[in-house]
Design a protein around this motif. Structure first.
Motif, mmCIF file in Angstrom:
data_model
loop_
_atom_site.group_PDB
_atom_site.id
_atom_site.type_symbol
_atom_site.label_atom_id
_atom_site.label_comp_id
_atom_site.label_asym_id
_atom_site.label_seq_id
_atom_site.Cartn_x
_atom_site.Cartn_y
_atom_site.Cartn_z
ATOM 1 N N GLN A 86 0.732 -1.130 0.099
ATOM 2 C CA GLN A 86 0.096 -0.141 -0.011
ATOM 3 C C GLN A 86 0.728 1.419 0.005
ATOM 4 O OE1 GLN A 86 -3.258 0.121 3.012
ATOM 5 N NE2 GLN A 86 -3.799 2.096 2.002
ATOM 6 N N GLN A 87 1.967 1.391 0.888
ATOM 7 C CA GLN A 87 2.821 2.577 0.867
ATOM 8 C C GLN A 87 3.356 2.673 -0.627
ATOM 9 O OE1 GLN A 87 2.446 -0.084 3.175
ATOM 10 N NE2 GLN A 87 3.072 0.717 5.251
ATOM 11 N N ALA A 88 3.838 1.501 -1.019
ATOM 12 C CA ALA A 88 4.593 1.436 -2.540
ATOM 13 C C ALA A 88 3.335 2.136 -3.455
ATOM 14 C CB ALA A 88 4.603 0.277 -3.003
ATOM 15 N N PHE A 131 3.233 -4.432 -11.240
ATOM 16 C CA PHE A 131 2.641 -5.118 -10.000
ATOM 17 C C PHE A 131 2.082 -4.287 -9.229
ATOM 18 C CE2 PHE A 131 3.328 -7.150 -5.835
ATOM 19 C CZ PHE A 131 2.927 -8.523 -6.311
ATOM 20 N N ILE A 132 2.807 -3.156 -8.809
ATOM 21 C CA ILE A 132 2.189 -2.387 -7.722
ATOM 22 C C ILE A 132 0.672 -1.798 -7.986
ATOM 23 C CG2 ILE A 132 2.676 -0.078 -6.495
ATOM 24 C CD1 ILE A 132 5.758 -0.437 -6.856
ATOM 25 N N ILE A 133 0.749 -1.140 -8.937
ATOM 26 C CA ILE A 133 -0.572 -0.637 -9.448
ATOM 27 C C ILE A 133 -1.742 -1.690 -9.510
ATOM 28 C CG2 ILE A 133 -0.278 -0.555 -11.970
ATOM 29 C CD1 ILE A 133 -2.508 1.678 -9.763
ATOM 30 N N GLU A 134 -1.438 -3.056 -10.307
ATOM 31 C CA GLU A 134 -2.422 -3.870 -10.228
ATOM 32 C C GLU A 134 -2.758 -4.516 -8.957
ATOM 33 O OE1 GLU A 134 -4.292 -4.679 -13.005
ATOM 34 O OE2 GLU A 134 -3.267 -3.251 -13.957
ATOM 35 N N ASN A 135 -1.930 -4.707 -7.998
ATOM 36 C CA ASN A 135 -2.113 -5.169 -6.704
ATOM 37 C C ASN A 135 -3.121 -3.938 -5.963
ATOM 38 O OD1 ASN A 135 -1.300 -6.994 -4.157
ATOM 39 N ND2 ASN A 135 -0.884 -4.903 -3.713
ATOM 40 N N ALA A 139 -6.584 -4.953 -4.058
ATOM 41 C CA ALA A 139 -6.761 -4.662 -2.712
ATOM 42 C C ALA A 139 -7.662 -3.583 -2.267
ATOM 43 C CB ALA A 139 -5.040 -4.555 -2.093
ATOM 44 N N GLY A 140 -7.854 -2.762 -3.192
ATOM 45 C CA GLY A 140 -8.850 -1.632 -2.838
ATOM 46 C C GLY A 140 -8.069 -0.459 -2.801
ATOM 47 N N PHE A 141 -6.699 -0.418 -2.758
ATOM 48 C CA PHE A 141 -5.979 0.870 -2.514
ATOM 49 C C PHE A 141 -6.436 1.811 -3.661
ATOM 50 C CE2 PHE A 141 -2.435 -2.323 -1.164
ATOM 51 C CZ PHE A 141 -3.178 -2.594 0.013
ATOM 52 N N LYS A 208 -10.004 3.008 -15.199
ATOM 53 C CA LYS A 208 -9.474 4.309 -14.662
ATOM 54 C C LYS A 208 -10.717 5.400 -14.715
ATOM 55 C CE LYS A 208 -6.975 7.074 -12.351
ATOM 56 N NZ LYS A 208 -6.660 6.893 -10.977
ATOM 57 N N ILE A 209 -11.268 5.246 -16.073
ATOM 58 C CA ILE A 209 -12.353 6.427 -16.236
ATOM 59 C C ILE A 209 -13.495 6.145 -15.276
ATOM 60 C CG2 ILE A 209 -13.827 7.119 -18.218
ATOM 61 C CD1 ILE A 209 -11.061 7.779 -18.603
ATOM 62 N N GLU A 210 -13.737 5.163 -15.169
ATOM 63 C CA GLU A 210 -15.200 4.781 -14.245
ATOM 64 C C GLU A 210 -14.750 5.259 -12.633
ATOM 65 O OE1 GLU A 210 -18.136 3.836 -14.463
ATOM 66 O OE2 GLU A 210 -17.483 4.156 -16.565
ATOM 67 N N ILE A 211 -13.599 5.185 -12.299
ATOM 68 C CA ILE A 211 -13.208 5.919 -11.104
ATOM 69 C C ILE A 211 -13.049 7.346 -10.953
ATOM 70 C CG2 ILE A 211 -11.239 6.013 -9.404
ATOM 71 C CD1 ILE A 211 -10.340 3.110 -9.804
ATOM 72 N N MET A 212 -12.552 7.771 -12.087
ATOM 73 C CA MET A 212 -12.479 9.304 -12.224
ATOM 74 C C MET A 212 -14.126 9.920 -12.330
ATOM 75 S SD MET A 212 -9.374 9.887 -14.885
ATOM 76 C CE MET A 212 -9.646 11.667 -14.840
ATOM 77 N N LYS A 213 -14.977 9.157 -12.928
ATOM 78 C CA LYS A 213 -16.338 9.578 -12.864
ATOM 79 C C LYS A 213 -16.862 9.542 -11.504
ATOM 80 C CE LYS A 213 -17.538 7.958 -17.582
ATOM 81 N NZ LYS A 213 -18.465 6.802 -18.261
ATOM 82 N N LYS A 214 -16.668 8.507 -10.808
ATOM 83 C CA LYS A 214 -17.091 8.493 -9.146
ATOM 84 C C LYS A 214 -16.417 9.376 -8.381
ATOM 85 C CE LYS A 214 -17.835 3.136 -9.485
ATOM 86 N NZ LYS A 214 -17.402 2.096 -8.869
#
Length: 494
Positions: A86-88, A131-135, A139-141, A208-214
């Motif tokens: 998460q910190q990564a 790996f960091i972004i897909e994890n 994980a919901g980060f 990512k677009i769906e997240i930006m909309k939210k």
């Protein structure tokens, strides 16, 4: 530094790719990520050197060395090695709005400047980033985080490529109300339609677009600002307008027979394939097809390679790729030392696939088209090619490519794809907003600034700097957002 001897103990290991003949059966991404344990070992290879050139992002000898976003690479490599995922992610997202894009399509300027690469193999920075972004998604980060406080300021962003998206993301997180206008039917600009699925599957963009909309960003598709909507309307309705329309004015090839049927710009060819793939799984037959055709791609860059890979997936009869310049050396030369960008010959996925299917590298160097030959129905049937010689200009020292007399020869060809780059912004937008352009038709600003000659109008990305990389577009978008925020609020925290 998590593992002081990591770079000595572990060899570089990249994500395995499907074989060329296997992956050309579809348009899916073809690298299988490493396991978490293996990826941690790759992160352990980071030396956390005293001067991390990987995150430098400065120009050396006219080319970028290190990450233009100044990503905090040694920090998140260390966090990944220790399992602090998460910190990564937090450190990665601090400088990069879209690591899910850059970890797939960036040519990894960071790796070319990695200190490990001076005497061995560079750290696999891009794979660690992926790996960091897909994890983080798993994980919901990386879930939506709408701003807690809103201002009363409204900003219109014209164009939804990486620069426009970066502007929108930054300004929305600041609390401003942001609307993004896109002329195509889907958001993403050339990320969506200019980059094939096998490099960037479109679900990654849509996620990512769906997240930006939210988070509050509004997207308006199918609206061509400058034609469907007048510039004055946006200037009246919004406090600031940011032009991030890209550099879509394609460079043409002028030769006799250019009006033949069967000649397309690369971006139109790639767009037609991706749109058909997304809409109909390529079953309706309206895309520009290379099936059973002798294809010639003019241009040796990334877009040319994408045309080669796409044509092979269509079922092309043959593929030839023309490059005007001489072949680059296979290894760095003495006048191209680390940490400069390595000016070496790279065999990309499309060329690998052509070698596997046709038995030879599709690239032909120091060659260009002298004539497009048409049949009696006006269809392209052959090309007259001519060899070029590199002649040094005594005054400027530059190499000029000059035709070699008597070197002409013919090749069969029913489809030409022009991937010769872009000249600058399309003028209907710049004229609509009456912004000043420079000699390359890019929108002009003061050096290091993003405000145009027109009050309340800003610009970012390829429209501002000319054709460039996704990572540079994101950097431009972030810097532009900072300038817009300061203009809106009198100060900025971006």
């Amino acid at each position: 530094m998590g593992k002081p001897t990591g770079f000595l103990e572990y060899e570089r290991e990249d994500a395995p790719a499907s074989s060329p003949k296997e992956r050309i059966q579809n348009f899916k991404e073809f690298h299988e990520p490493l396991s978490e344990e293996k990826q941690k070992k790759q992160a352990a290879r980071c030396m956390e050197c005293g001067v991390p050139f990987c995150q430098n992002g400065q120009m050396l000898c006219g080319m970028a060395s290190g990450c233009p976003l100044n990503n905090l690479i040694p920090e998140w490599n260390d966090l990944l090695y220790h399992g602090n995922k998460q910190q990564a992610y937090n450190r990665l997202h601090k400088t990069n709005n879209f690591p899910e894009f850059t970890s797939r399509v960036c040519p990894a300027l960071c790796e070319k400047a990695c200190t490990c690469g001076l005497n061995g193999d560079a750290v696999s920075v891009r794979a660690n980033e992926r790996f960091i972004i897909e994890n983080a998604y798993e994980a919901g980060f990386a879930k939506a985080k709408p701003p807690k406080v809103r201002t009363d300021k409204r900003v219109a962003v014209v164009g939804s490529g990486p620069a426009g998206l970066a502007v929108a993301d930054q300004l929305n997180q600041r609390g401003h109300h942001v609307t993004v206008f896109e002329r195509d039917d889907r958001v993403g600009g050339l990320l969506m339609y200019g980059i094939p699925n096998m490099k960037l599957e479109k679900e990654i963009i849509e996620r990512k677009i769906e997240i930006m909309k939210k988070e509050g960003v509004e997207f308006v598709t199918g609206v061509n600002v400058g034609k469907d909507v007048k510039a004055q309307e946006l200037l009246e309705q919004y406090d600031k307008v940011v032009l991030a329309c890209g550099s879509r004015n394609a460079r043409d090839i002028k030769a006799p027979g250019r009006d033949a049927k069967g000649i397309y710009f690369a971006v139109d060819f790639l767009t037609s394939t991706t749109k058909s793939l997304l809409d109909h799984r390529l079953k309706e037959g309206t895309f520009v097809s290379a099936k059973d055709k002798d294809v010639v791609v003019i241009g040796g860059g990334d877009t040319g390679n994408d045309c080669v890979g796409t044509s092979i997936r269509h079922g092309a009869k043959s593929v030839l790729q023309l490059e005007m310049m001489p072949k680059a050396p296979d290894e760095r030369t003495a006048n191209n030392p680390w940490p400069e960008w390595p000016r070496v010959c790279k065999t990309d996925y499309g060329q690998e696939e052509a070698i596997a299917v046709f038995g030879e590298d599709p690239r032909v160097y120091q060659t260009t088209v002298k004539e497009f030959v048409k049949d009696e129905n006006g269809n392209l049937c052959k090309l007259v090619l001519v060899k070029l010689d590199a002649v040094k200009d005594e005054k400027t020292g530059r190499l000029n490519m000059v035709e070699i007399p008597g070197s002409e020869y013919e090749v069969d060809c029913q489809l030409v794809l022009i991937a010769a780059g872009f000249l600058g912004a399309e003028d209907y937008v710049t004229k609509a907003f009456q912004v000043t352009t420079d000699g390359r038709t890019n929108v002009a600003t003061e050096q290091g600034k993003y405000a145009t000659s027109v009050e309340n109008v800003f610009t970012a990305g390829d429209m501002h700097r000319g054709q460039s990389l996704v990572v540079w577009a994101i950097r431009e978008g972030r810097d532009c957002a900072r300038e817009v925020d300061e203009a809106l609020m009198g100060y900025t925290s971006l």
